[in-house]
Motif scaffolding. Structure first.
Motif, mmCIF file in Angstrom:
data_model
loop_
_atom_site.group_PDB
_atom_site.id
_atom_site.type_symbol
_atom_site.label_atom_id
_atom_site.label_comp_id
_atom_site.label_asym_id
_atom_site.label_seq_id
_atom_site.Cartn_x
_atom_site.Cartn_y
_atom_site.Cartn_z
ATOM 1 N N VAL A 107 0.830 -1.188 0.000
ATOM 2 C CA VAL A 107 0.000 0.000 0.000
ATOM 3 C C VAL A 107 0.873 1.250 0.000
ATOM 4 C CG1 VAL A 107 -0.148 0.047 2.518
ATOM 5 C CG2 VAL A 107 -1.910 1.187 1.166
ATOM 6 N N ARG A 108 0.422 2.278 -0.691
ATOM 7 C CA ARG A 108 1.039 3.605 -0.623
ATOM 8 C C ARG A 108 0.004 4.552 -0.047
ATOM 9 N NH1 ARG A 108 1.962 8.125 -4.245
ATOM 10 N NH2 ARG A 108 0.840 7.066 -5.933
ATOM 11 N N VAL A 109 0.320 5.130 1.100
ATOM 12 C CA VAL A 109 -0.630 5.991 1.804
ATOM 13 C C VAL A 109 -0.448 7.432 1.319
ATOM 14 C CG1 VAL A 109 -1.451 6.796 4.038
ATOM 15 C CG2 VAL A 109 -0.578 4.456 3.798
ATOM 16 N N LEU A 110 -1.522 7.990 0.802
ATOM 17 C CA LEU A 110 -1.517 9.363 0.309
ATOM 18 C C LEU A 110 -1.940 10.314 1.421
ATOM 19 C CD1 LEU A 110 -3.381 8.638 -3.067
ATOM 20 C CD2 LEU A 110 -0.903 8.755 -2.671
ATOM 21 N N PRO A 111 -1.627 11.600 1.292
ATOM 22 C CA PRO A 111 -2.027 12.549 2.343
ATOM 23 C C PRO A 111 -3.530 12.558 2.569
ATOM 24 C CG PRO A 111 -0.431 13.552 0.848
ATOM 25 C CD PRO A 111 -0.831 12.239 0.224
ATOM 26 N N ALA A 112 -3.906 12.913 3.776
ATOM 27 C CA ALA A 112 -5.329 13.009 4.114
ATOM 28 C C ALA A 112 -5.994 14.104 3.296
ATOM 29 C CB ALA A 112 -5.496 13.302 5.599
ATOM 30 N N ARG A 113 -7.233 13.862 2.952
ATOM 31 C CA ARG A 113 -8.050 14.891 2.311
ATOM 32 C C ARG A 113 -9.340 15.070 3.102
ATOM 33 N NH1 ARG A 113 -7.332 14.041 -4.296
ATOM 34 N NH2 ARG A 113 -5.178 14.824 -4.376
ATOM 35 N N GLY A 114 -10.059 16.128 2.778
ATOM 36 C CA GLY A 114 -11.296 16.410 3.494
ATOM 37 C C GLY A 114 -11.112 17.367 4.653
ATOM 38 N N PHE A 115 -9.933 18.008 4.716
ATOM 39 C CA PHE A 115 -9.651 18.985 5.766
ATOM 40 C C PHE A 115 -8.961 20.186 5.143
ATOM 41 C CE2 PHE A 115 -10.144 14.867 7.648
ATOM 42 C CZ PHE A 115 -11.039 15.122 8.679
ATOM 43 N N LEU A 116 -8.836 21.261 5.903
ATOM 44 C CA LEU A 116 -8.385 22.529 5.346
ATOM 45 C C LEU A 116 -6.882 22.733 5.403
ATOM 46 C CD1 LEU A 116 -11.174 24.779 6.922
ATOM 47 C CD2 LEU A 116 -10.972 24.141 4.515
ATOM 48 N N ILE A 117 -6.257 22.212 6.442
ATOM 49 C CA ILE A 117 -4.844 22.490 6.703
ATOM 50 C C ILE A 117 -4.058 21.181 6.694
ATOM 51 C CG2 ILE A 117 -3.196 23.388 8.387
ATOM 52 C CD1 ILE A 117 -4.876 25.573 7.194
ATOM 53 N N PRO A 118 -2.996 21.083 5.900
ATOM 54 C CA PRO A 118 -2.153 19.879 5.959
ATOM 55 C C PRO A 118 -1.566 19.703 7.356
ATOM 56 C CG PRO A 118 -1.622 21.218 4.031
ATOM 57 C CD PRO A 118 -2.517 22.050 4.887
#
Length: 500
Positions: A107-118
């Motif tokens: 698996v390659r884990v991508l950055p979280a989405r669905g939020f405003l600030i990394p």
């Protein structure tokens, strides 16, 4: 074959946008419906219905592009994927799911989405503070600057960051309802019928248990429905949201609230599009700045703050118990048995949760949460209850909200004081004391309000902690003058299991 896994709270189009850090353009989608998730914990039936309906609606939208698996566990579902190529997944929203994903071998884990600030930006903000407390108001100001959100140049829109002075009105006296336009409500379809039949079968044949009632679905289960709910709120309800956002009316549980939290937390809406729609309403003259700022703060301030603290504090945060509260949740509360409760405010809030899986933030904090805090219930059990019983409840949502905000179990890492009160606050901000068997001003006697006696009992038990806090020290000094409570407080322990 390339695969991209969508969790059940990653259902919007932004989770499939390749972008710079998204899935491959030619990736095929896999979605896994795991019965074990519902077997492990006793969720609200309406929540289970909403999540499954939303997943199946998304699968129907994707058509041949999705491989939809119904399995006992996520692992079982992944083992059935054709091919051995690595697959991608956006960072999950819970510690448990993140640990599971990290343990997979392809698996390659991508950055979280669905939020405003990394998350890396939040960590940089923490570092810049040099060990100072991470207060929500400071974070909110920083977030708005970072996003240029509701700003006039370098200044906040309307000349101030926070419009609470205009947003804490009690409900209009003598009005049973606020009179706001009705919120968007979806219509059930064949997918909902299938979900309800499956849940019935799970209960009947598989021994999976739920709590609460599953009436007609009240919250969006598709992107189309979520956008309709957003438009309805911004066009018809946002203008009147601010002044009464902290008020409570027994016959009007929705008032002018957006009801968008479940859509945001399922990933059907992106928070940036939501706050930008609200800001546009202000700039177009369709909503006053205090209402828009109050709503924007709920998302860009509080929701985002809770998400970031969930990861910053780590998984061990759930074991926080600074006040040493150990009482188990009583059966009537765990079963959502509102009919067992005499206190009208608590019975009303509990019935709303039982019937819909939702109530707005003030009943959550100042009725349900405050009662648990006053009775000394185990914060870990209280957190689990909120997670399971609310349609918008997820681990990342409830862990900081309950452990930090509601139960003060972290000893002040998140908030500057415990949030609890006597009956006077509930009386001022609601119509829930009318017709109640108890009187909010009575501390003792047969009609003593359980929130008033509960508040002073809490102060009595934790007087050393509260006396050392400038924001609560006055309550301790006030307690010492209330001679009528002394005998009551001597015998107050051991009654946390009895409904008020």
């Amino acid at each position: 074959m390339r695969w991209h896994w969508l969790f059940g709270d990653q259902l919007g189009p932004h989770f499939l946008d390749p972008g710079d850090d998204g899935p491959s353009r030619d990736a095929r989608v896999v979605m896994i419906e795991s019965r074990a998730v519902f077997r492990r914990r006793r969720f609200h039936r309406a929540k289970a219905h909403l999540v499954l309906s939303a997943m199946r609606h998304r699968a129907a939208e994707l058509g041949d592009h999705v491989h939809y698996v119904r399995a006992e566990t996520y692992g079982e579902g992944l083992r059935g994927l054709p091919g051995r190529d690595p697959f991608t997944v956006h960072h999950p929203t819970s510690h448990a799911a993140a640990a599971f994903v990290r343990g997979l071998d392809r698996v390659r884990v991508l950055p979280a989405r669905g939020f405003l600030i990394p998350r890396e930006s939040f960590r940089a903000w923490v570092d810049l503070r040099g060990g100072r407390e991470l207060r929500q108001e400071d974070f909110y100001h920083w977030t708005r600057r970072e996003l240029n959100l509701l700003m006039d140049g370098d200044a906040p829109a309307g000349g101030r960051w926070n419009h609470d002075h205009a947003n804490r009105e009690p409900p209009p006296r003598g009005c049973a309802t606020l009179g706001a336009p009705r919120p968007y409500r979806p219509r059930e379809d064949a997918i909902d019928e299938e979900v309800r039949a499956d849940l019935d079968r799970w209960q009947r044949e598989d021994g999976i248990e739920f709590v609460g009632r599953d009436g007609p679905r009240l919250f969006p289960a598709s992107r189309r429905e979520a956008l309709a709910a957003l438009r309805r709120f911004v066009d018809k309800r946002l203008a009147d949201f601010g002044p009464y956002e902290d008020a409570v009316l027994a016959a009007d549980p929705v008032m002018s609230h957006s009801l968008l939290s479940s859509s945001l937390n399922l990933g059907l809406l992106d928070p940036l599009e939501v706050v930008e729609e609200a800001e546009r309403a202000w700039r177009d003259g369709r909503a006053p700045v205090n209402s828009v700022e109050g709503f924007v703060r709920q998302i860009a301030g509080w929701r985002e703050y809770v998400w970031q603290l969930y990861w910053h504090f780590g998984d061990g945060y759930r074991d926080s118990n600074a006040l040493g509260h150990r009482e188990p949740l009583p059966r009537w509360f765990a079963e959502l048995d509102a009919d067992a409760v005499t206190a009208r405010c608590l019975a009303t809030a509990l019935a709303q949760v039982r019937d819909t899986g939702w109530t707005h933030h003030i009943p959550r904090l100042m009725v349900l949460g405050s009662h648990a805090l006053q009775r000394g219930w185990d914060p870990r059990e209280v957190t689990d209850w909120f997670h399971r019983c609310f349609v918008d409840g997820y681990d990342w949502v409830m862990l900081p909200n309950v452990v930090g905000m509601s139960q003060y179990a972290d000893g002040g890492r998140m908030t500057t004081k415990p949030y609890t009160s006597g009956g006077a606050y509930i009386h001022r901000m609601s119509d829930l004391c009318g017709g109640c068997a108890y009187r909010p001003g009575d501390r003792t006697g047969p009609r003593a309000c359980p929130y008033t006696t509960g508040y002073w009992s809490f102060v009595h038990r934790h007087r050393d902690v509260l006396a050392a806090n400038p924001r609560t020290a006055r309550a301790v000094y006030g307690l010492d003058r209330l001679t009528d409570l002394r005998e009551v407080l001597r015998g107050e322990r051991g009654r946390g299991d009895l409904p008020p």
